[in-house]
Structures are given as C-alpha cells and as structure tokens.
Design a protein around this motif. Structure first.
Motif, PDB file in Angstrom:
ATOM      1  N   GLY A 293       0.793  -1.217   0.000  1.00 50.16           N
ATOM      2  CA  GLY A 293       0.000   0.000   0.000  1.00 50.16           C
ATOM      3  C   GLY A 293       0.830   1.273   0.000  1.00 50.16           C
ATOM      4  N   THR A 294       2.150   1.151   0.072  1.00 51.00           N
ATOM      5  CA  THR A 294       3.000   2.328  -0.009  1.00 51.00           C
ATOM      6  C   THR A 294       3.515   2.436  -1.438  1.00 51.00           C
ATOM      7  OG1 THR A 294       3.712   1.938   2.237  1.00 51.00           O
ATOM      8  CG2 THR A 294       5.031   3.460   0.953  1.00 51.00           C
ATOM      9  N   VAL A 295       3.237   3.549  -2.090  1.00 50.02           N
ATOM     10  CA  VAL A 295       3.744   3.750  -3.448  1.00 50.02           C
ATOM     11  C   VAL A 295       4.811   4.835  -3.403  1.00 50.02           C
ATOM     12  CG1 VAL A 295       3.160   4.581  -5.754  1.00 50.02           C
ATOM     13  CG2 VAL A 295       1.627   3.015  -4.566  1.00 50.02           C
ATOM     14  N   GLN A 296       5.955   4.540  -3.972  1.00 53.81           N
ATOM     15  CA  GLN A 296       7.025   5.522  -4.003  1.00 53.81           C
ATOM     16  C   GLN A 296       7.489   5.723  -5.432  1.00 53.81           C
ATOM     17  OE1 GLN A 296       9.961   4.738  -0.608  1.00 53.81           O
ATOM     18  NE2 GLN A 296       8.696   2.929  -0.601  1.00 53.81           N
TER      19      GLN A 296
ATOM     20  N   ASP B 250      -0.912   2.012  18.125  1.00 48.92           N
ATOM     21  CA  ASP B 250      -0.428   0.765  17.537  1.00 48.92           C
ATOM     22  C   ASP B 250      -0.057   0.969  16.075  1.00 48.92           C
ATOM     23  OD1 ASP B 250       0.342  -1.821  17.555  1.00 48.92           O
ATOM     24  OD2 ASP B 250      -1.656  -2.671  17.299  1.00 48.92           O
ATOM     25  N   SER B 251       0.410   2.154  15.766  1.00 46.83           N
ATOM     26  CA  SER B 251       0.732   2.459  14.377  1.00 46.83           C
ATOM     27  C   SER B 251       2.211   2.799  14.271  1.00 46.83           C
ATOM     28  CB  SER B 251      -0.109   3.655  13.918  1.00 46.83           C
ATOM     29  OG  SER B 251       0.383   4.137  12.693  1.00 46.83           O
ATOM     30  N   ASP B 252       2.945   1.959  13.560  1.00 43.17           N
ATOM     31  CA  ASP B 252       4.376   2.207  13.364  1.00 43.17           C
ATOM     32  C   ASP B 252       4.529   2.998  12.071  1.00 43.17           C
ATOM     33  OD1 ASP B 252       7.063   2.152  13.555  1.00 43.17           O
ATOM     34  OD2 ASP B 252       7.310   0.001  13.270  1.00 43.17           O
ATOM     35  N   PHE B 253       3.971   4.210  12.088  1.00 42.33           N
ATOM     36  CA  PHE B 253       3.880   4.942  10.820  1.00 42.33           C
ATOM     37  C   PHE B 253       5.232   5.464  10.339  1.00 42.33           C
ATOM     38  CE2 PHE B 253       3.456   8.322  13.947  1.00 42.33           C
ATOM     39  CZ  PHE B 253       4.135   9.378  13.380  1.00 42.33           C
TER      40      PHE B 253
ATOM     41  N   GLU C 245       3.908   1.099   8.351  1.00 43.01           N
ATOM     42  CA  GLU C 245       2.531   1.388   7.947  1.00 43.01           C
ATOM     43  C   GLU C 245       2.517   1.970   6.531  1.00 43.01           C
ATOM     44  OE1 GLU C 245      -0.577   1.391   9.862  1.00 43.01           O
ATOM     45  OE2 GLU C 245       0.503  -0.030  11.102  1.00 43.01           O
ATOM     46  N   PRO C 246       1.372   1.874   5.836  1.00 42.79           N
ATOM     47  CA  PRO C 246       1.310   2.452   4.493  1.00 42.79           C
ATOM     48  C   PRO C 246       1.708   3.931   4.503  1.00 42.79           C
ATOM     49  CG  PRO C 246      -0.643   1.151   4.916  1.00 42.79           C
ATOM     50  CD  PRO C 246       0.129   1.173   6.182  1.00 42.79           C
ATOM     51  N   ASP C 247       2.371   4.341   3.445  1.00 40.59           N
ATOM     52  CA  ASP C 247       2.820   5.735   3.265  1.00 40.59           C
ATOM     53  C   ASP C 247       3.885   6.168   4.267  1.00 40.59           C
ATOM     54  OD1 ASP C 247       1.096   6.112   1.158  1.00 40.59           O
ATOM     55  OD2 ASP C 247      -0.539   6.856   2.418  1.00 40.59           O
TER      56      ASP C 247
END
Lengths: 216, 1096
Positions: free
Chosen positions: B105-108, B329-332, B336-338
């Motif tokens: 879900g991560t677009v680079q 609980d988010s390892d942003f 995590e996405p993005d």
C-alpha cells in the motif's frame, strides 16, 4: 695440527661481504628498470582484430580525434567508437576491402568487434577523460603522437608516479582549448604566452594529489 | 576540569548493564565484551585452522613464484563497443529513469540510476509526492531482488513436455519429441541422484510414457511445434513454448466455462492498468471468483472505510502541520502504508532550529517498542487488544470532558462507546493527551495501526472527526477520498473454504503466494491440494509454486512496464530499466494473456493502451506520454477524486461490538508484526535485508519471540532459550529475546521469516504464519511456556563496547560523564540552549590539544556532515542505501556473530531509564572523518591519509591489513575484509555492483568515504563547467539522499549558505567523543523531546 681448510678460504667471508652489496645493487637496478611500467608498458602494441591505422586516419586524412572518440569531453571514457562510426564512411569508401571484413560483419550482425585494450589502468584507479580535456591537457600528452602510429602503442608508462609528476606541475602541459587534439602542438617557449593560456580558464584547475582523487 | 552541569544520564544497551556496575551484558550465546567470543579465530571452509591456513598461504605464494604468471604484463582485456550505440548513451555514464515501487500500500516514485544498461541504485523521485526524493529501505533493497540468483528462471510444471519444432511428418516429429523427453529425463535424474542406473530407469520410463501419450500440435512464437506431455510427481523445468501452451489451455478452459469453478488470486495493487484489466476480466467472465491477497494482515482499515463511505472509500493520513499526533499501535515511521511520506511530513515539525521553533508532540501506545515508540515524546506499553480501550477512553474524554461537537449522524455511535476500565497511568495519559489535542483543534490526529480490528479504526475515524481533522481530499490530517474503481474482493478465508469444498477447480495465483501468507488456521496447503489446476506465477519458486501444476516466473518491477497510483492520488508510469533477465512476462502481461488466451501482449502496449483512453489527440498523446516518462508523474489529466458523499456513522456501530474480549488471567497475547526488514516475506531472500540489524532488536538473520523483562523473569528464560507458543491447536517453538518496553503479558513476533525460497532465506528465522489464525490475524491470546534447548541469535548492538563504566580500570568511555547521546526537553532547551556542549568532559577548549598535528586542509571544499538526532527515527534506510551505493558485502550470520559485519554505517540503539518502559534512542554512526584522525597515524603504509578537503581517505590497494587503524579508531567504524566476500559472487549478482566504487578484496580495511565517488563526480562537473565551488545540494551522500526525515545534511563547510553550515551553527551541535581531540567532521544535533508538562 694441520689446517682443515686451505689458507685461501680466509678470504671467502670478505669476498661474500664484498659481493652482497653488489648483488643487492644489481637486483635493485634490475627491478628499478625492467620491472617498471616504463619498461613493461611503454611500447606495448597488441595486434588488433582490424588493422586500423591511426596514422592514416588521424595523420594523413586529418580526422579530428573526437569524430570517433566522441564521448571524450563528456564522459570518463573516450570510448572506442561503435561500428556504425566506421561505417559512416566505409559504406562508400573502400567498401569491399578485405581488411574491413570484420567491421562489415559486426555492422551486419550487431556483434561487437573485440578490440584489445592498449591503455589499461588498474580497476582501482578511476581516470576520467572529461576533466583532463577541460583542464586543457592534450591527447598527445598521454597518448603520444597517435598520428604517427600505424598500430597504436603505449607511449607513456601511465604509472602512478608518472601521473603525479604532471599533477604536481601541470602547467607545461596545459594547452588552449582549441589545441587539445592538435598532435603537433608544443609548449610555447614564451612565458607570457604560457600565462595567456593559463588565463583562458576562469578557474585554475586543481589536480588532486590525494588518494581519493583517483581511488575510491 | 569543569563538571558537567546537566543531571547525569545513563544510556544502556541491554538489561544486565542497565542498573550499572555489573559485568558486561550477555546476549545470544556469546559474551558481549568489546570483542565477541570467536573474533580472533579464523575458520576456513572445510575446517582448516589458522596454522594450516598459514601453511597453505606459504605454499601458494611459493607456487606463485614458480609460475610465470607474475611476469606477464597485465591480463589481456578486450573492449567491446556497440555495433550501433543507442542514442544518448555514453559508456560508464549514469542515466536516471523514473519509475515506481509499490509495497503493502505504499507507493514511491523512483529515479533509478543505470550505468551501461544496468540498474545500479535506487533513489526517490523528488517530483513524486509519495517519496519526495526519498525512499525507504525496502525500495533500496528491492534492486537486489532483481539480481537474485535464486529467482525462478524457467517455467516449471508437473507435466513434463518436450516439443519438436523441426520438419517432417507428425510421426517423425513425435518420435524426436519423445527422444528429447527421454534425454532430458536422463540428464535430470543423473543430476539429481548421480546414479547412472537411476538415470537409465528414468529414461526408459519416459520413453514408455511418451509412447503412450498422444502428440499434439501447439503454436509457438516461430510457427508450430509438436508436443508430447507426460505427468510428473515433482515440478520440472519446462520450455517457454510448452508453458505458454499449458497456460493458454487453462485460460481457455476458464473462458469457455465463463469463469465457472475458477478463481483468480491477485496481489493488492494500485495500478490503474491492472485494475482496468481485472474489471474487464470480471465483465467477460462473470462467474469467475476474484480474490485479493491482503497487503497487511487483516486489512480492517480498508473494510471499515468501505462500510463508512461506500465501496470506493479510501483514506490516507497527512501529517503536514500536525501538532499533536497519537500513534495507536501504528508504526507509521517504519512499516505502515505511506511511511516514507509520513516520516517526511512528521519531521518537518521536529526541526528545533531554535528553542522557540514550534515542535509537534508525538504520543504512542503500542505493544512492542517500535521506532515510532522510540521517536515518541510519550509512549505507553499497551497490549494490542487494549488499544481500543485507550481509544474509547479518548472518545469519552473528548465528548464528556471537552464537549467536542459530535459529527452529524454519529450520536448513536458515540453513545455506543463505553468508558473503559483502564489503569491509572493510562487514564492520566489519555486525559493529558485529550487536553493537548483539544487545545490544537484540527491540528491533532490519531493514527490507528493496520493491525487493529475494525472497532479501533471506527474510533480512529470518530476521534479525528471530533477533533475536526477528518477532511476530504484537499485538506485535513486524515483525508477521505474515493479510491479508483477496484473489485471488492472477499478474503483468503473464503478462498480456502471454496477450494477445500472442491468448488474451485482452477486457481491462478498471479504473483501471490497463499501457501505461505495465509494463516495456518486456513490450512491453505490442503485447500490448494484440492485445486485440480493450480497455476502460480511469481518471482520465486516459492511455497505455492511447489504445489502448483504450472509455475511461470514473473518479471521484477524493474523489468516491467506498469503504472501506479499513490494514496493521495498522484499517478505515475513505471518504465523498465532493463529487459527481463530471464525472458519472463510481467504480471500485467500475464493478466492480459489470461483475458485473451493465446495472444501475447506487451506491457508497453497494455499500459499505453490504457492511458490512451485518458489522453486526447495522438499528437498531444505522445508529447504528454514522454513527459510522464521523463518526470515520473502523470500530469495534465486530473483524476477527479472526491470525498465519499455520505458518511455513514451508524453503519459503524456494529464494529464496536466486535472488539476483542479482555484477556483472561494468565493468557498471554501473541502479536504478529510486519517485519521491519523482510516485510511479509518479500525480502526473505534478500541478503542485505537479512543482515541489516532489525530496527529495534538489532537481530540479524532471524526473528525471535520478543518479550519483556518481567515476563522473561517469570518464565525463567534468557536470550536465545527456546519458548513454546501455543494459540488454539497451533504451536511453535521459537527462541526468546528480551525486548524492553514490551507491554505486560504480551510477546511479539515478526512475519516474513522462515522461508525456503533460496540460499539466503534458508534457515533464517521461524515461520510464524504457522501460528496465526484468520480470525485474529494480528494478535491473539494464548499460552507461552518455556521450551527446551537454545538457539543462537546474533545481534550487532552489544559488542564493540569499550568498558563503558570503567569497571576494569580507566573509565575511558564513561557514559554518564561524557554522554555519547545527548538530549534534553523543550523546557531544558529554552533554559539553556547550549546544553549539548555542556556535556563535554573538557570545557576549557585550550586544553583540548589534538594529539597529532592537524593536516594541511587547503582544499577548495571542506566536507562535513551534520546528523540531527531529533529527526532520525532509526528506520535503517540509510544503512541499506549505503550498502547499495558502496558495494558493501554481506558476510552471513556466523561471521556477524564474530563481529565481522561490514556495514559502513551502523545504527546504534540505546535505551534509557526504566527496564520495563524505557525510552529508546538511535544514533547513526559512520566514519567521522576526524581532522586529526587516530587511524591515520598508526597506519604503517599510509593506506589511510587525509585529503586537503578533509576526507579521511582509504587507499585499498595500499592496505596491508594490519588493522591498527581499526584498533585505534575510537568510533569503531572501520571494517576488515576477513574473507574474499566478492570473489565467488554469481555473475548476476556482480551486475548489481556500482562500477564507480572499488570492489574490495580480502585483507583490507574499508569504511565510510562520505560517498567520495559522488563528491568526485560533482567536482568534475564543476570543473568541466569552469565554476569554482561545488554548489550546495550538488553532492548528496547515499545516506543523506535516502533519509525521509532529512536528518542528514552534508556539504562544503566553507560555503556560508550551505545547509550543513546552518545546521552546525545550531547550539545543539556536539561532536561524538570530541574530547579526544579528534576534531570530527561529522557532528550531531542533540535531541530535544517535547513532553507534555502535565505528564512529567
């Protein structure tokens, strides 16, 4: 008690002592001369798959070096030209010459011609043509009078000390930008003329003399 | 001597050292002193000892003298120029092409450096909003997957086929095909068994089977061929012609049945062309079932959004301007996405240039200490199942205490959120956080992790709506939008169910691997065994491929045309950097062939064909298309992306009821996490990722059960001792590893390990998917008990310590008195801006005389670096970027355990404070390029010397390997090549090496060079243009280039306007161990925390 060794043996240690420095000196001399790139590399002239004559092309016909070695000003490698460059002319000139069979074959099939590298630096030395050209170092300074060579050979040792000789004092080798590929150019005797050439660049080139200048 | 003014702080790396004055820590099996146990032993393959090695060495050098190889000039080298050189290409010159990468879900957007046609290094595309010129470690490492020698290279099938393309009658051609079949069977058996008898048997059997089989005519690329097929028990190599024939047959059968009893398992992707093709397929084959593999376990966030805003609803976070952030609980900052974009945005408000610069505040609640937890100003260790309780408490606090306006239609939902019973600490945390958030309405946001259930995501949406930060595509910190059309596919559970009951006869897994990724409770391997025609396509001969009747290898993304859309709507075209190394098709091409059996379609035509629909006239089309390829982003055609019209709050009420039940007494929660290095297994065969120490645990080549100190004491286990995890009827034995800051009565394991898809992945870690259930994909309560035996775990953090507490004599690196890591909080910074310098041991600078003479530093440029510890989150991307750029070898688990890893840049991790909930800090350490470098003065051969521009140069060819320099380096950043790691690399791996950097050989020291190849390239550019100084920003070191937080600045110290000069002028600047008089060129900016005054 009779002597075990004859009397002349007394001189042996002396003789050995006297010869050791001699042997060492000879050994040093041998390595110094015969192991150095000046001896091993200068004059290296491998046989090429196509008997291409720089004497004819660069000398008699007067083609500019950059017609074939066209990446020399913008890349690290001067680059051996692609077969297509040869065929630019040879589709019309000498188009049936048996000497050009390999070139025609390469052009037709797309297979490269396997040239033998003449000027070979070690992999850990990163030489770049473009900065030397930009600094005003002429082709002939390192490659010699290519225009006189039937078969290309090494003219200079291309050893580290040889490089550094110039990096420490580049001035005598710096040419005006227009004379880079001129094979006949010589350093002017006149000091003011040399000054004028130096002033042609806004910024004086600073040739590196530290390790990472060339090794990385 | 001046006394340090600040209160002493103590950092530690492992528990035994933490309280202080103890023996040095133990980790894994070896003693963690300055040197690991076996550091001075030499083990040669085959078991030769050091003495024997010396013997061999002597003999071989004698032999070398005898042969005349030493007298020959130089090895003969050929130059092979192109016959026709491609336009714009010059040998040895870097070219950059724009493309894109998608993972979970991560677009680079990427710019990939290519030299002589080989992709060498991946960099971010500054024009792309998903990467903004940066990337994460995954994108960096993905290039190694391209060159992985273990990639699947040939189609494999449980049908053995041989074709004959020759002429003659059908009978003759069949005979020849059978003959070929038999010969191949003979060779295969000989290779596998090394027995001539077995081979002869195989040949005879193949002949017999071949005679019985009927011959058929198939179409090939160059006409027709006769094919003979026989069945086989194991997958065997197959020709492309036969494989395509088989694939077309399967696709044709599916098509003629209009998709009945067939299924397609697709990867989660944002590619518009891919989605368009899938839509076409579902239209044409209405009965075909389409499933999508979960990009992240659970996928509850996506499902919740669809309930909330309709079938196309999606959302993404934007942290630009976010002042109060709560990561639930988010390892942003890592998985995590993005995460790349979010890290960049988060770091914008962590600059702390002056004491008055506004700074954001980050709260985190999580079960396992993650890099986000490390970066947080306040962190609470909370079990994952209790995160929804924290969120409900926050909802109640916002509604009841602060009377935030309830969004229209959400009354019922708000009423459904009950005030939970939580501990007093947690309560205080929530109350203070709520107050903080309310003070900055619409600049506060909560990020709920992908691992959380729908109920948590519901409350996340609700809280953001209460705070006014839930926006549409144009604004807000959590932005709702309409996603591009995509099927609303059922999950893997339904696939397993249908396959088991025999409702699926044909299953095509397109780049997906259900046999590995599906939770064990689904018994996917059994289900797949029920599928009569299982077709698998993918990069590796993976778990599913081994079960499949037909396996077709796929292209790597750098070999394929494609397109992507990043979460906030920007689209880009992906262009290939290299032709497929093994003639493989891309996923798009396979999908198109599935749609139109027998018709090979090129990826370029497919992508351009799709975009032609969006573009206007042909003339405009080509111009725009070329611009898109050149810039790496689609421009000129705007996609109308609107926020979902209706916000259906009441539909979410149901999700609240499905929250996890509170745990009973002694149950222990087992958490499954996306691995910070291997993701979900995509990088399991990637040696860079396996050897890169995991972000927090610093383990290499393994995963382990991370558990807190209290639980470890209760169970009586130490690091490396086996534990048995039991969830329902599934159990798994894994080694324990102490993880400080783990929530009480929870353990954490990471996924993606324990695979067998190649040499690298073999034996590395444990497959925790065997423990997971589909009902609770991310965490579940179960039992953890002590197992038997030990397992060697290797970590890089705990050695290299030089008697930190001075117990054995001199307190040389006495942490408390000379802090390696320096930090304060905002109040402390305001009170004393010069706090960082005050931690120096010696304040009277006149007494600080360098031990050695300062070298002559008269170069035009003076290079220096500044690393901002306030922005560095410890994500490891720099380490991988450095490895990729500088040809750094991988040494393997055994050698790492001997302390011989080769990373030029290491990410040190320290803990501070309480054992159970410590604070964690990271510090990237590479060569400091000391002006008076201790290493240079001990080198007997001047192999390391100073450049006039301030670089600490390393001339590998001069190095004789005394290692005096490494011993004398106080920072321990010099690495020694104990073996010739690069000598026997497979050819395809050799292609990945950067030609601008020397490949080092055995017996030499290497270290960070400040990416001297990039400096030199920039200097040459400047010199050719006849300019004086290299412009600021012209040289980006690999680590600086990749850093999403922009924590690293590098440049010319003589350039007053350079960013690095501005950074170094900050009062937070300090030099690591600068009391030694080393005058390091790399300096650090001390960290400034921004705690909530109400909580401290």
């Amino acid at each position: 008690m009779p002597a075990i060794f004859p009397r002349w043996t007394n001189k042996v240690p002396l003789a050995i002592l006297a010869t050791i420095p001699l042997v060492l000196a000879v050994a040093t001399g041998v390595v110094w001369h015969w192991f150095s790139p000046k001896f091993t590399d200068v004059g290296y002239r491998p046989k090429q798959p196509v008997p291409f004559s720089h004497k004819l092309h660069a000398g008699e016909l007067g083609l500019d070096c950059r017609y074939c070695h066209n990446t020399v000003e913008s890349a690290n490698h001067a680059a051996i030209p692609p077969t297509q460059t040869c065929m630019n002319c040879h589709v019309q000139v000498k188009k049936d010459s048996p000497k050009l069979a390999a070139v025609r074959h390469s052009y037709k099939t797309g297979e490269p011609i396997e040239w033998v590298r003449v000027h070979q630096l070690p992999d850990y030395a990163y030489f770049t043509h473009q900065s030397h050209i930009a600094a005003g170092i002429g082709c002939a300074s390192c490659h010699g009078r290519i225009d006189n060579m039937e078969i290309v050979q090494m003219d200079q040792p291309l050893s580290m000390s040889w490089c550094l000789d110039c990096h420490r004092n580049p001035e005598p080798h710096i040419r005006p930008p227009g004379e880079i590929t001129n094979m006949q150019w010589t350093t002017p005797e006149d000091a003011s003329e040399r000054e004028r050439i130096k002033g042609m660049r806004k910024h004086k080139p600073v040739p590196p003399m530290h390790c990472s200048g060339c090794h990385r | 001597m001046n006394k340090p003014t600040k209160q002493l702080q103590s950092y530690w790396t492992a528990a035994t050292q933490a309280p202080r004055r103890r023996k040095l820590p133990i980790s894994g099996q070896h003693q963690a002193g300055e040197f690991p146990q076996d550091a001075n032993t030499l083990v040669i393959e085959g078991g030769a000892s050091r003495r024997k090695f010396m013997g061999i060495l002597g003999a071989s050098s004698a032999l070398a003298g005898l042969t005349n190889t030493g007298c020959i000039r130089k090895p003969l080298e050929k130059i092979l120029p192109f016959s026709v050189r491609p336009e714009d290409m010059a040998p040895g010159v870097s070219m950059y092409y724009a493309t894109g990468y998608e993972l979970g879900g991560t677009v680079q957007g990427l710019l990939v450096e290519s030299i002589d046609g080989r992709p060498i290094k991946i960099e971010g595309n500054p024009r792309h909003p998903g990467s903004r010129g940066k990337t994460d470690g995954f994108a960096q490492a993905s290039i190694l997957n391209l060159y992985d020698p273990d990639r699947s290279q040939n189609p494999k099938s449980k049908v053995v086929a041989a074709v004959d393309t020759g002429s003659g009658s059908t009978e003759e051609r069949k005979a020849r095909a059978i003959e070929r079949l038999a010969t191949e069977a003979y060779e295969r058996a000989l290779k596998e068994t090394r027995s001539i008898d077995a081979a002869r048997n195989a040949k005879a059997q193949a002949l017999e089977l071949g005679q019985k089989a009927s011959a058929r005519e198939i179409k090939t690329a160059s006409g027709t061929a006769v094919e003979v097929r026989v069945p086989s028990k194991t997958p065997v190599k197959m020709s492309w012609d036969s494989a395509w024939a088989l694939f077309d047959e399967v696709a044709g059968r599916v098509a003629s049945a209009r998709g009945a009893k067939a299924a397609l398992l697709l990867p989660q992707t944002s590619s518009p062309t891919f989605r368009h093709l899938v839509a076409e397929i579902t239209k044409q084959l209405p009965q075909l079932r389409v499933f999508v593999e979960d990009a992240q376990p659970g996928n509850e966030a996506e499902k919740t959004l669809r309930v909330f805003g309709g079938d196309q609803a999606g959302a993404h976070y934007s942290l630009s301007g976010a002042e109060v952030i709560f990561a639930a609980d988010s390892d942003f900052l890592s998985t995590e996405p993005d995460h790349t974009r979010l890290t960049t945005e988060w770091a914008q408000l962590r600059k702390a240039t002056t004491p008055d610069t506004p700074m954001s505040r980050l709260y985190a609640a999580e079960s396992r200490l993650s890099v986000t937890g490390g970066a947080a100003d306040h962190r609470q260790a909370v079990a994952s199942s209790e995160i929804p309780l924290v969120l409900s408490a926050l909802v109640r606090e916002l509604v009841d205490t602060h009377k935030r306006p309830i969004p229209t239609g959400a009354q019922e939902l708000v009423a459904g959120v009950k005030a939970p019973e939580i501990s007093k600490d947690l309560k205080t945390f929530v109350v203070a956080m709520a107050k903080d958030m309310v003070a900055r309405p619409d600049k506060s946001v909560v990020l709920v992790g992908q691992r959380q259930p729908a109920g948590a995501h519901t409350m996340g949406l609700l809280i953001n709506a209460l705070l006014g930060s839930l926006g549409d595509s144009q604004g807000g910190l959590q932005r709702l939008r309409d996603d591009a059309p995509w099927i609303n596919a059922p999950g893997m559970a339904e696939l397993a169910q249908l396959a088991k009951s025999g409702d699926i006869e044909t299953l095509v897994c397109l780049g997906t691997n259900p046999a590995y990724t599906a939770p064990a409770s689904l018994e996917m391997d059994k289900s797949l065994g029920n599928v009569r025609h299982l077709v698998h396509t993918g990069l590796y001969l993976d778990e599913t491929a081994k079960l499949a009747g037909l396996h077709i290898p796929c292209s790597h993304y750098l070999e394929a045309w494609g397109d992507l859309e990043c979460s906030e709507g920007t689209r880009n075209i992906c262009q290939p950097l290299i032709a497929p190394l093994y003639d493989t098709p891309s996923k798009l091409e396979l999908l198109a062939r599935f749609l139109r059996p027998g018709k090979a379609a090129g990826g370029y035509d497919l992508v351009k064909g799709f975009w032609a629909l969006e573009l206007g006239s042909a003339q405009k089309r080509d111009r725009l298309w070329n611009k898109w390829l050149n810039q790496g982003v689609v421009s000129g055609v705007t996609r109308v992306s609107q926020a979902p019209a209706n916000k259906n709050w009441s539909a979410l009420t149901g999700a609240l009821r499905e929250l996890p039940a509170p745990r009973s007494g002694d149950a222990i929660e087992v958490n499954f996490h996306v691995d910070s290095n291997l993701y979900l297994g995509e990088f399991a065969n990637n040696a860079w990722m396996q050897e890169c120490p995991r972000a927090v645990s610093k383990l290499v080549w393994d995963n382990a059960v991370l558990l807190g100190k209290a639980l470890a004491d209760k169970l009586g286990v130490k690091n490396g001792e086996m534990l048995t995890l039991k969830l329902g009827d599934r159990s798994l034995s894994m080694p324990a590893w102490l993880s400080y800051g783990q929530a009480e009565n929870t353990v954490s394991v990471s996924m993606g390990t324990g695979r067998d898809i190649g040499n690298v992945s073999q034996g590395a870690g444990f497959d925790v998917n065997k423990l997971r259930s589909h009902q609770h994909p991310a965490f579940e309560s179960g039992q953890v008990s002590r197992g038997s035996g030990r397992y060697e775990l290797v970590t890089t953090q705990d050695y290299g310590l030089l008697d930190p507490d001075g117990e054995d004599g001199i307190g040389f690196l006495n942490y408390p008195e000379r802090p390696i890591y320096r930090e304060t909080d905002v109040a402390g910074f305001k009170k004393d801006p010069e706090f960082a310098a005050k931690d120096d041991l010696i304040h009277d600078k006149d007494r600080l005389e360098p031990l050695w003479e300062r070298p002559k530093l008269d170069g035009l440029n003076q290079w220096g670096m500044s690393i901002d510890l306030n922005r560095c989150v410890g994500c490891n991307a720099c380490q991988i970027a450095c490895q990729s750029e500088n040809n750094i070898p991988v040494v393997g688990k055994k050698e790492v355990s001997n302390g011989r890893e080769m990373h030029w840049l290491r990410m040190d991790r320290y803990y501070k404070g309480d054992l159970n909930s410590p604070e964690m800090v990271f510090m990237p350490v590479a060569c400091m390029h000391c002006e008076t470098a201790p290493c240079e003065n001990v080198c007997p051969v001047q192999a390391t010397a100073h450049s006039p521009e301030g670089l600490n140069d390393m001339a590998y060819n001069r190095c004789v390997g005394t290692r005096y320099c490494a011993n004398n380096c106080p920072y321990k950043v010099r690495r020694f090549n104990f073996f010739n790691y690069n000598k026997d690399l497979p050819e395809v791996v050799q292609l990945s090496k950067n030609p601008d950097v020397t490949i080092r050989f055995r017996g030499v020291i290497e270290k960070c060079s400040y990416c001297v190849q990039r400096i030199t390239a920039a200097k040459i550019r400047t010199h050719v243009k006849d300019e004086s100084l290299v412009k600021d920003g012209e040289v980006l070191t690999a680590c600086q280039q990749v850093c999403a937080a922009e924590a690293i600045s590098f440049g010319n110290l003589k350039d007053k306007d350079a960013q690095v000069v501005k950074d170094k002028a900050s009062p937070r600047t300090y030099g690591l161990l600068s009391d030694l008089g080393t005058l390091p060129r790399t300096t650090y900016l001390a960290r400034v925390r921004n705690p909530n005054p109400e909580l401290s």
